[in-house]
Motif scaffolding. Sequence first.
Motif, PDB file in Angstrom:
ATOM      1  N   ALA A  91       0.838  -1.206   0.000  1.00  0.00           N
ATOM      2  CA  ALA A  91       0.000   0.000   0.000  1.00  0.00           C
ATOM      3  C   ALA A  91       0.868   1.248   0.000  1.00  0.00           C
ATOM      4  CB  ALA A  91      -0.933  -0.023   1.202  1.00  0.00           C
ATOM      5  N   ILE A  93       2.308   4.576  -2.153  1.00  0.00           N
ATOM      6  CA  ILE A  93       1.884   5.394  -3.291  1.00  0.00           C
ATOM      7  C   ILE A  93       2.995   5.369  -4.336  1.00  0.00           C
ATOM      8  CG2 ILE A  93       1.006   7.628  -3.991  1.00  0.00           C
ATOM      9  CD1 ILE A  93      -0.546   6.320  -1.676  1.00  0.00           C
ATOM     10  N   PRO A  94       2.696   4.892  -5.558  1.00  0.00           N
ATOM     11  CA  PRO A  94       3.758   4.685  -6.549  1.00  0.00           C
ATOM     12  C   PRO A  94       4.523   5.949  -6.943  1.00  0.00           C
ATOM     13  CG  PRO A  94       1.579   4.097  -7.434  1.00  0.00           C
ATOM     14  CD  PRO A  94       1.397   4.382  -6.004  1.00  0.00           C
ATOM     15  N   ASP A  95       3.820   7.076  -7.070  1.00  0.00           N
ATOM     16  CA  ASP A  95       4.459   8.242  -7.674  1.00  0.00           C
ATOM     17  C   ASP A  95       5.161   9.174  -6.693  1.00  0.00           C
ATOM     18  OD1 ASP A  95       3.749   7.596 -10.306  1.00  0.00           O
ATOM     19  OD2 ASP A  95       1.734   8.325  -9.972  1.00  0.00           O
ATOM     20  N   ILE A  96       5.229   8.814  -5.430  1.00  0.00           N
ATOM     21  CA  ILE A  96       5.960   9.690  -4.512  1.00  0.00           C
ATOM     22  C   ILE A  96       7.081   8.905  -3.836  1.00  0.00           C
ATOM     23  CG2 ILE A  96       3.992  11.225  -4.139  1.00  0.00           C
ATOM     24  CD1 ILE A  96       3.487   9.952  -1.511  1.00  0.00           C
ATOM     25  N   ARG A 100       8.338  10.435   1.487  1.00  0.00           N
ATOM     26  CA  ARG A 100       7.019  11.070   1.574  1.00  0.00           C
ATOM     27  C   ARG A 100       5.936  10.040   1.880  1.00  0.00           C
ATOM     28  NH1 ARG A 100       6.248  16.258  -0.256  1.00  0.00           N
ATOM     29  NH2 ARG A 100       4.497  15.974  -1.637  1.00  0.00           N
ATOM     30  N   LEU A 104       3.408  10.301   5.013  1.00  0.00           N
ATOM     31  CA  LEU A 104       1.957  10.189   4.840  1.00  0.00           C
ATOM     32  C   LEU A 104       1.319   9.374   5.963  1.00  0.00           C
ATOM     33  CD1 LEU A 104      -0.327  10.911   2.839  1.00  0.00           C
ATOM     34  CD2 LEU A 104       0.067   8.733   1.747  1.00  0.00           C
TER      35      LEU A 104
ATOM     36  N   ARG B   8      14.428  13.047 -13.139  1.00  0.00           N
ATOM     37  CA  ARG B   8      13.124  13.470 -12.650  1.00  0.00           C
ATOM     38  C   ARG B   8      12.815  14.909 -13.070  1.00  0.00           C
ATOM     39  NH1 ARG B   8      12.844  11.848  -6.620  1.00  0.00           N
ATOM     40  NH2 ARG B   8      13.580   9.794  -7.224  1.00  0.00           N
ATOM     41  N   TYR B 180       3.087  21.629  -0.573  1.00  0.00           N
ATOM     42  CA  TYR B 180       3.870  20.470  -1.008  1.00  0.00           C
ATOM     43  C   TYR B 180       4.465  19.742   0.189  1.00  0.00           C
ATOM     44  CZ  TYR B 180       7.382  17.695  -3.425  1.00  0.00           C
ATOM     45  OH  TYR B 180       8.136  16.654  -3.898  1.00  0.00           O
ATOM     46  N   GLY B 185      -0.341  17.892   1.134  1.00  0.00           N
ATOM     47  CA  GLY B 185       0.383  17.854  -0.130  1.00  0.00           C
ATOM     48  C   GLY B 185       0.703  16.427  -0.531  1.00  0.00           C
ATOM     49  N   ILE B 186       1.176  15.640   0.441  1.00  0.00           N
ATOM     50  CA  ILE B 186       1.481  14.234   0.130  1.00  0.00           C
ATOM     51  C   ILE B 186       0.194  13.502  -0.225  1.00  0.00           C
ATOM     52  CG2 ILE B 186       2.565  12.133   0.973  1.00  0.00           C
ATOM     53  CD1 ILE B 186       4.152  13.808   2.899  1.00  0.00           C
ATOM     54  N   PHE B 189      -0.773  14.036  -3.863  1.00  0.00           N
ATOM     55  CA  PHE B 189      -0.101  13.120  -4.788  1.00  0.00           C
ATOM     56  C   PHE B 189      -0.644  11.705  -4.616  1.00  0.00           C
ATOM     57  CE2 PHE B 189       2.854  16.610  -4.927  1.00  0.00           C
ATOM     58  CZ  PHE B 189       3.312  16.586  -6.228  1.00  0.00           C
ATOM     59  N   ALA B 190      -0.921  11.344  -3.372  1.00  0.00           N
ATOM     60  CA  ALA B 190      -1.365   9.980  -3.084  1.00  0.00           C
ATOM     61  C   ALA B 190      -2.696   9.670  -3.750  1.00  0.00           C
ATOM     62  CB  ALA B 190      -1.454   9.775  -1.569  1.00  0.00           C
ATOM     63  N   SER B 193      -2.274   9.391  -7.427  1.00  0.00           N
ATOM     64  CA  SER B 193      -1.442   8.275  -7.866  1.00  0.00           C
ATOM     65  C   SER B 193      -2.177   6.952  -7.749  1.00  0.00           C
ATOM     66  CB  SER B 193      -0.175   8.255  -7.018  1.00  0.00           C
ATOM     67  OG  SER B 193       0.665   7.216  -7.397  1.00  0.00           O
ATOM     68  N   ASN B 194      -2.737   6.703  -6.589  1.00  0.00           N
ATOM     69  CA  ASN B 194      -3.455   5.444  -6.371  1.00  0.00           C
ATOM     70  C   ASN B 194      -4.412   5.630  -5.201  1.00  0.00           C
ATOM     71  OD1 ASN B 194      -4.311   2.891  -5.559  1.00  0.00           O
ATOM     72  ND2 ASN B 194      -2.458   1.924  -6.339  1.00  0.00           N
ATOM     73  N   SER B 197      -4.449   2.754  -2.439  1.00  0.00           N
ATOM     74  CA  SER B 197      -3.288   2.780  -1.555  1.00  0.00           C
ATOM     75  C   SER B 197      -3.368   3.985  -0.630  1.00  0.00           C
ATOM     76  CB  SER B 197      -1.992   2.855  -2.358  1.00  0.00           C
ATOM     77  OG  SER B 197      -1.797   1.674  -3.071  1.00  0.00           O
ATOM     78  N   ALA B 198      -3.842   5.101  -1.164  1.00  0.00           N
ATOM     79  CA  ALA B 198      -3.959   6.308  -0.354  1.00  0.00           C
ATOM     80  C   ALA B 198      -4.910   6.059   0.810  1.00  0.00           C
ATOM     81  CB  ALA B 198      -4.452   7.470  -1.207  1.00  0.00           C
ATOM     82  N   PHE B 199      -6.026   5.421   0.504  1.00  0.00           N
ATOM     83  CA  PHE B 199      -7.004   5.118   1.553  1.00  0.00           C
ATOM     84  C   PHE B 199      -6.389   4.193   2.596  1.00  0.00           C
ATOM     85  CE2 PHE B 199     -10.607   2.379   2.991  1.00  0.00           C
ATOM     86  CZ  PHE B 199     -11.265   3.356   3.723  1.00  0.00           C
ATOM     87  N   GLY B 261      -2.787  11.808 -13.104  1.00  0.00           N
ATOM     88  CA  GLY B 261      -2.678  12.187 -11.699  1.00  0.00           C
ATOM     89  C   GLY B 261      -1.408  11.703 -11.032  1.00  0.00           C
ATOM     90  N   GLY B 262      -1.100  12.319  -9.889  1.00  0.00           N
ATOM     91  CA  GLY B 262      -0.006  11.844  -9.049  1.00  0.00           C
ATOM     92  C   GLY B 262       1.378  12.317  -9.420  1.00  0.00           C
ATOM     93  N   VAL B 263       1.533  12.958 -10.585  1.00  0.00           N
ATOM     94  CA  VAL B 263       2.866  13.355 -11.025  1.00  0.00           C
ATOM     95  C   VAL B 263       2.860  14.830 -11.422  1.00  0.00           C
ATOM     96  CG1 VAL B 263       4.698  12.951 -12.715  1.00  0.00           C
ATOM     97  CG2 VAL B 263       3.297  11.050 -11.925  1.00  0.00           C
TER      98      VAL B 263
END
Lengths: 489, 318
Positions: A91, A93-96, A100, A104, B8, B180, B185-186, B189-190, B193-194, B197-199, B261-263
């Motif tokens: 679980a 987050i892929p893009d961070i 971070r 979170l 990046r 940010y 901020g995190i 992105f979360a 991104s997904n 996973s964020a939940f 999203g997410g990037v």
Amino acid sequence: MSQSPILKISHLSKSYGPVIALRDANFEVLPGEIHALLGANGAGKSTLVKILTGVITGDLGVIEVSGKQITFTSPDNARKGGVAPVFQDPALIPDISIQRNLHLTGTDKSRFLKEILAMGLEVDLNKLASEIELPLLRMIDLARALSHDPDLLILDEITAALPVDMAEKVIAIMGAHKAKGKSVIFISHRLAEIEEICDRATVLRDGINVDTFDAAEGSEERIVAAMLGDKNLSNTRNLNRVNKASSEVLLKVDSLSGGKLLKSVSFQVHKGEVLGVAALEGQGQDLLFEILAGETKPAGGKIVVNGKEVTFNHPDDAIEIGISYVPGDRKSALMPQRSIRENLALTRMRGLRNWGQIKFKDEDEKVDGAIRSLEIDTRARSQVKRLSGGNQQKVTIGRWVTTGFDLLLCFDPTRGIDVGTKGQIYELIRKFADEGKSVLLFTSELREIALACDRAIVLYEGKVQANLEHKDCDEESLLNAAHGLAVKK
Amino acid sequence: MNMMLVKRQSWNIGIVLIATILGAWQISRLPVFGSYEARTFLLGILPIALLSMGQAIIIIGGGINLAIGAESVLINCLAARFMVGKSFIACVLLTLLFLLVSILVGALTGLIISKSKIADIIVTLATSFILIGLAMYIQPSPGGGMNLTLAQMISGKGSAFLPPLITLILPLVVIWLPLYRSRTGIAMFAIGSNKDSAFLSGVNVDFTRIKLYAVGGLFAGISGIALTAITLSGSPFASISNTATLNSVAGAVLGGVALSGGVGGLTGPALAALILYFIPTILLNYGIDPAYSQIITGALTILVVLAGGLIRNRGKKN
């Protein structure tokens, strides 16, 4: 049982609409023990874990953690309550970046690094999670969970597809966690692991806990018996069917690989044969079917049809040479707002030039024929979405009857379908075989293999674990092979 | 490690490069280039750069706001209607009030999306009509104004290019950087991104989305105030808001924000606004019909989305 349990679940139930996932489950975890949670597909394991981790809430029942009654309303809430899960899919987050990600979840960085160091691993905190390989990512997720020093760690299939050295690390970590007087709930399909590392095991079946016992050596048989229940007995019938399939090979698959799961699969399908595919969830079976249907390209290996090697660039290429696919998700195959007739005739359109005329009379005959032979209930014929699941499934199969095929790929056609319709679908599949057509059938219900198939292969960790003749396709052998154990002959 | 950083930042570096080339081209065609011309540049990009930043925040969080141009036009009309002939102090207070309104409008949009579970594009397409309608009600025809002292503090005067530069950079420093670094901020992105996973990581998905729409609204508000300061009037036209919305999406995407999203970040979109400004100006200088520049902006947006998708796909395979 002198100690008071760290987790006590009593009479927990949960249903999704008419589907009952958990009915009156009871479950106890003592402090300082590694407790295995087991059950076949659909037994209620994942629902139990979801409730425990706050992803969903149960309908009825009581959860007590360290003697206090509690309801977790979110994963965050559960983590703060001392329950930390690590899932097969991390679980993160892929893009961070990992840093971070830790921020979170409010994870202490130095504690996390200490856990990673204790695992003998190295992690660059500035890397994005998507830049890290899955096994390491899982270990990171585990280290993150450990940093919160949970009273109860839930490891859901964490060792699946994990390299041996990493799996050993996980087992060592579980031991250390136990030594601290904390507990672990361990979910795994690898029964050998259970014996080796778990103190006790609880088996779920049909949403009820059916057995709890000390996981000592030789408990494999007890586990399998508990998972099967009395279904064991109903298995004897139908085992003496004669395999009438011709010796001619229609499809030959040679060391096919693809994705993360499918490593090297080889098998053959004869003409007029129903070949069963049995596997636990996540052994690469989905991908195997998608590759054979031309939806996904394989990473390696050969597909030979009628003696000729083929490559598919598009599902149309597969259909062209007579391979038709009935996907597991009926919704993705059907046009739910359209009529039965249109759904059945859809694949017939392939032959038409884009602006050509549809021969309605011909179509009518074919469609009516299919409806009759499939015994589709046509009371709600104007919109397929109003049909029952079983009738929808018949429509997805029926469209290939109207078009014609040599090999039908059926992915779990009876999922969530009532017993009567199940029987009809299997009769239909048998009828195809009698007509000289071939069927590759995956079903998540192992005992249905013996009902419908002439032979079966069992996939385990992306390879063919066993090749079973019809007489050996009893549920016990299949289940053993599906868990990576040798089949007793 | 350094290579990773370069990789990046490669998108931003590319944007800077293209903007520099276009800028040099444009400057080479001017008889003189001084602080007066620099201010003209800045005024040209300021509203759209701010709007692109607001859009970027929402897209990073996995949404998209097709009403962001309308939000900006609404604030523009509110400001022009009520600030005309008012004292400096009154105008400053009204600015704060209208920025609050823009935050509320954004938050309300986010709330509707979160609670109704209707797709972002549908909800925001509809709200864009409501907001433009409100703007037309408030300021039926182009007009109004603003206290000149305040206008000059925001957009400068003559060759004073620092005020608009500060108006451009201040939101980056005061809003974006703290955002940010914060947990929100995190979470932004979360959820982009997904979401699952964020939940599982403990993010309140709905609340985060509402906050992002609110911040996006704030940027649209600042953009609207800046527009008022530059033009000293309010224009209630849907065509302005539509162009502004498309440009904000183009700016965000050109600026390296993934539509999935997410990037992404906000510096890229701010720089991308330069490109979106230079292309039509340069074409105009060559005597090419302005209609073509619209076509080119549109085509460029599609190309960039395509290129972004291809690059990301290749990244996934490796």
